[in-house]
Design an enzyme around this catalytic site. Structure first.
Site, short mmCIF file in Angstrom:
data_model
loop_
_atom_site.label_atom_id
_atom_site.label_comp_id
_atom_site.label_asym_id
_atom_site.label_seq_id
_atom_site.Cartn_x
_atom_site.Cartn_y
_atom_site.Cartn_z
N ARG A 299 0.85 -1.20 0.00
CA ARG A 299 0.00 0.00 0.00
C ARG A 299 0.88 1.24 0.00
O ARG A 299 1.81 1.35 0.80
CB ARG A 299 -0.89 -0.02 1.24
CG ARG A 299 -1.65 1.28 1.45
CD ARG A 299 -2.61 1.17 2.63
NE ARG A 299 -3.80 0.42 2.24
CZ ARG A 299 -4.58 -0.24 3.11
NH1 ARG A 299 -4.26 -0.28 4.39
NH2 ARG A 299 -5.64 -0.88 2.69
N LEU B 123 1.31 4.77 1.09
CA LEU B 123 0.68 5.54 2.16
C LEU B 123 0.39 6.97 1.74
O LEU B 123 -0.55 7.59 2.23
CB LEU B 123 1.57 5.50 3.41
CG LEU B 123 1.84 4.08 3.94
CD1 LEU B 123 2.87 4.13 5.07
CD2 LEU B 123 0.55 3.42 4.40
N GLU C 238 13.97 2.87 -1.35
CA GLU C 238 15.19 2.30 -1.91
C GLU C 238 14.92 1.55 -3.21
O GLU C 238 15.76 1.51 -4.11
CB GLU C 238 15.85 1.38 -0.88
CG GLU C 238 16.28 2.14 0.36
CD GLU C 238 17.08 1.33 1.36
OE1 GLU C 238 17.88 1.93 2.08
OE2 GLU C 238 16.92 0.10 1.44
#
Ligand code: MOS
Length: 732
Positions: free
Chosen positions: A615, A617, A692
């Site tokens: 998900r 955010l 990352e």
């Protein structure tokens, strides 16, 4: 809260606030200069003195003598702190070399003294007067030279062998056997490392710039040999970290020692030219990859060995990590080799392991696809795996690599690519397209938070989580607002203080998922106490629009706090879902480059990342993370390299004049697509890391595009025009 079973439906699934592209709530403070960075707490310590570091002029050896008297005699100087007069010092668990050297010198530009003076200029001038006599010892500085002598893996990093690689390799129909290299790199965060220390009796407060409050806190206590409860670490605003601020560094320790010596607050900043050799860097690698397939391009054998170097207490660059999980293949080998080098300490830089690992692996896969005569996108899809290849009983929690690749290919116009390199020209420009798979583990760690709802309706969140420019403030506020049914504006987020509950911190792209999961846990507790107080069933009550609702009743949350604030503290702890399932994040990176046929100049023209990372955010802050990472991938592909002086043992290009990173003019159109990838196995937030992932695979996609443009295959980074010139076609 223990997270031991996949998450069911919970209040975050509403996505009223979470998942929305809110602007960063710290944005106004950042853009008006009112968010204080570590060197800027002017009001707290108006009587501050300034420390300037004296650094070692040799890479390995001993200090024979040090004459600090000329510095002490200089105007404004209060003290010169050295290992001799600093008192007994320990070494933090996470430091390979001592942060204050002497008499032994472990690396070039290791700090050997701190000059403390009334002004910064006086401290700097006096630092140049400290006379140090060294005895040089021979050291090892050349990874390629040390490589043949390193034949066994580090004790805690054994080789991984699955099936029978040797036999499968010997009988493979199509084979690639190649060596790739990646250079040492420096984080080069915009804000240099900086700290201010204030002692009151035996209590120390340190304002610093650090990604991991708890690591700094524990390592500082260990280094100073004082109880942790006597130290407070504060780091609410951080101008970039990338792994370079994961650890306690010399600015922090020396500010503390300097302030103790002169009994005044002391500030220490690392000047930019000190940073590459005094702090940590991403270690260079030499990587050996062998891949064997059948005639159709199905991988039967894959082996990846990587060599890197470090100081005696340092760890290897784990560049083979992704090769254990990214592609199928029954017969496999991965291994790490660690050479002892006397260069400055190597450690984590954005997606340590996967970043340099994919720089090599994803060129190798491109080469293999070419050899097998299979389109690079199709080659990757053909070799997809839905389970841990070393342990078929262990599935991925979610794995949408194929969807990333297919979506990317379609959106980027991959079908227009000419498979034969060097065929597409626009005037003098050779045009090429390249792609790569992105992979980064999703790591989880315990994370705590405290929440309080006061009579005015403000919900305060406190956690020692940091915001290193990533958007932590905002996603934490979104989480708390969602959980309590409040507007975002009602949430006050306080971060980066060791007085707050310990969080997972900002590292390894675990920060967003785990720190918000910790806030979720604390909010669940707060909801329970509100529900109890107002006579609701906490299991079924709904929090929305500032009210609690259930059983036909609606009551304002203000009634719960009428006679005082309510607070709750909890932390998220993770069970064994990360062992039962391989949790990773996936991307498809697509790049178009132009290469000037006459000069070899490389320009990235278009980039697309398609990410599957649980998900999302906040799509706005997540997108910023990914485009920042893609930009870093351009740097890694085309520019970044710490040049090693293999005689004297140091990084020669140690400032932003000589260590090149992309500037605005280097950056083309960048597009980011997030796939719907809600992952109930990762945490109650169903989110994963993305900061990352955006870097993982990018540089190989650029290298592959350069190959497609020119027909020149470069296996050593960075790819620069001199790697291409001799093999470019004649310009007509
Ligand atoms: Mo990251 S390299 O763990 O900041």
């Amino acid at each position: 809260m223990k997270f031991e079973k996949p998450a069911g439906t919970n209040p975050v699934d509403r996505m009223h606030v979470v998942g929305q592209p809110h602007d960063r709530i710290d944005g106004p403070k950042k853009t008006t200069g009112t968010a204080p960075y570590a060197y800027e707490w002017h009001d707290i310590a108006p009587d501050v003195a300034y420390g300037y570091i004296v650094d070692a002029a040799i890479a390995k050896g001993r200090i024979i003598s040090m004459n600090t008297q000329p510095a002490l005699n200089a105007p404004g100087v209060f003290a010169v702190v050295t290992a001799e007069n600093a008192g007994p010092l320990g070494k933090g668990e996470r430091n390979a070399a001592s942060l204050l050297g002497g008499p032994d010198i472990e690396h070039y530009q290791q700090a050997v003294a701190l000059v403390v003076a009334e002004t910064f200029e006086q401290a700097r001038a006096a630092a140049s007067l400290v006379q140090v006599e060294y005895q040089r010892e021979p050291g090892a500085y050349d990874l390629a030279k040390e490589k043949p002598s390193v034949t066994t893996p580090p004790e805690d990093q054994p080789d991984q062998d699955v099936g029978d690689f040797a036999t499968a390799w010997a009988t493979a129909a199509v084979k690639l056997d190649a060596i790739y290299t990646t250079p040492d790199q420096s984080h080069m965060a915009m804000e240099p490392h900086a700290s201010m220390a204030v002692w009151e009796g035996d209590k120390l407060t340190l304002w610093t710039s650090n990604q991991m409050i708890n690591w700094a806190h524990t390592d500082l206590a260990e280094t100073l040999n004082i109880p942790q409860e006597n130290i407070r670490v504060i780091s609410p605003y951080i101008g970039g970290g990338f792994g370079g601020k994961l650890f306690l560094r010399s600015d922090a320790l020396l500010a503390a020692l300097g302030a103790r010596a002169v009994k005044r607050p002391v500030k220490v900043m690392l000047p930019r030219p000190l940073i590459p050799n005094n702090t940590t860097h991403r270690p260079a690698t030499i990587q050996h990859i062998r891949i064997g397939t059948d005639r159709d391009g199905k991988i039967s054998a894959i082996a990846h060995d990587s060599w890197s170097g470090n100081l005696p207490d340092g760890t290897p660059e784990t560049a083979v990590n992704q090769t254990r999980f990214l592609y199928a293949g029954a017969h496999r080998h991965t291994g790490l080799r660690l050479a002892r080098l006397d260069l400055p300490e190597g450690n984590a830089m954005r997606a340590p392991g996967e970043t340099p690992g994919l720089m090599a692996l994803e060129i190798a896969i491109d080469e293999m696809a070419t050899k097998a005569g299979v389109d690079p996108v199709e080659f990757r899809i053909l070799n997809d795996t839905q389970v841990d290849p070393a342990n078929p009983d262990r599935p991925f929690s979610r794995r949408q690599l194929i969807a990333c690749l297919r979506t990317g290919a379609e959106r980027f116009g991959w079908q227009q690519r000419h498979a034969t390199p060097g065929e597409v020209r626009e005037g003098n420009w050779l045009i090429g397209m390249g792609m790569a798979a992105g992979f980064r583990d999703n790591l989880v760690a315990p994370s705590g938070a405290r929440v309080a709802l006061d009579a005015s309706g403000t919900l305060t969140v406190e956690t020692d989580m940091t915001d290193i420019g990533t958007g932590s403030y905002t996603i934490i506020a979104q989480t708390a607002a969602e959980m309590l049914g409040l507007p975002l504006e009602s949430v006050d987020v306080r971060l980066g203080d060791s007085a707050f509950p310990i969080s997972a911190g900002s590292g390894g792209q675990w920060g967003a998922n785990t720190s918000t999961a910790g806030v979720y846990a604390a909010c669940v507790k707060l909801r329970e106490s509100i529900a109890k107080k107002l006579g609701f069933n906490p299991e079924t009550a709904v929090f929305e629009a500032g009210e609690i609702c259930g059983d036909g009743r609606r009551v304002s949350l203000r009634e719960a706090t009428a006679d005082g604030a309510l607070s709750a503290e909890d932390k998220i702890e993770f069970g064994d879902l990360a062992e039962k399932y391989q949790q990773s994040t996936f991307a498809g990176h697509f790049v178009e480059v132009g290469v000037d046929a006459a000069t070899g100049e490389i320009r990235v023209r278009r980039m697309l990342a398609v990410c599957a990372a649980g998900r999302i955010l906040n799509p706005k802050t997540a997108r910023s993370q990914v485009i920042g990472a893609m930009t870093m991938g351009i740097g890694a592909a085309l520019m970044e390299e710490l040049a090693v002086d293999t005689r004297q043992g140091y990084f020669v290009n140690h400032d932003l004049a000589a260590y090149e990173v992309p500037v605005h003019a280097d950056i083309p159109e960048q597009e980011v697509i997030f796939l719907d990838d809600t992952d109930p196995i990762s945490s109650p937030m169903k989110a994963k890391g993305v900061g990352e992932l955006g870097l993982c695979g990018v540089s190989a996609a650029i290298d592959n595009a350069v190959y497609n443009a020119t027909g020149v295959r470069v296996r050593d980074y960075p790819v620069r025009l001199d790697s291409l010139l001799s093999e470019l076609p004649d310009v007509v």
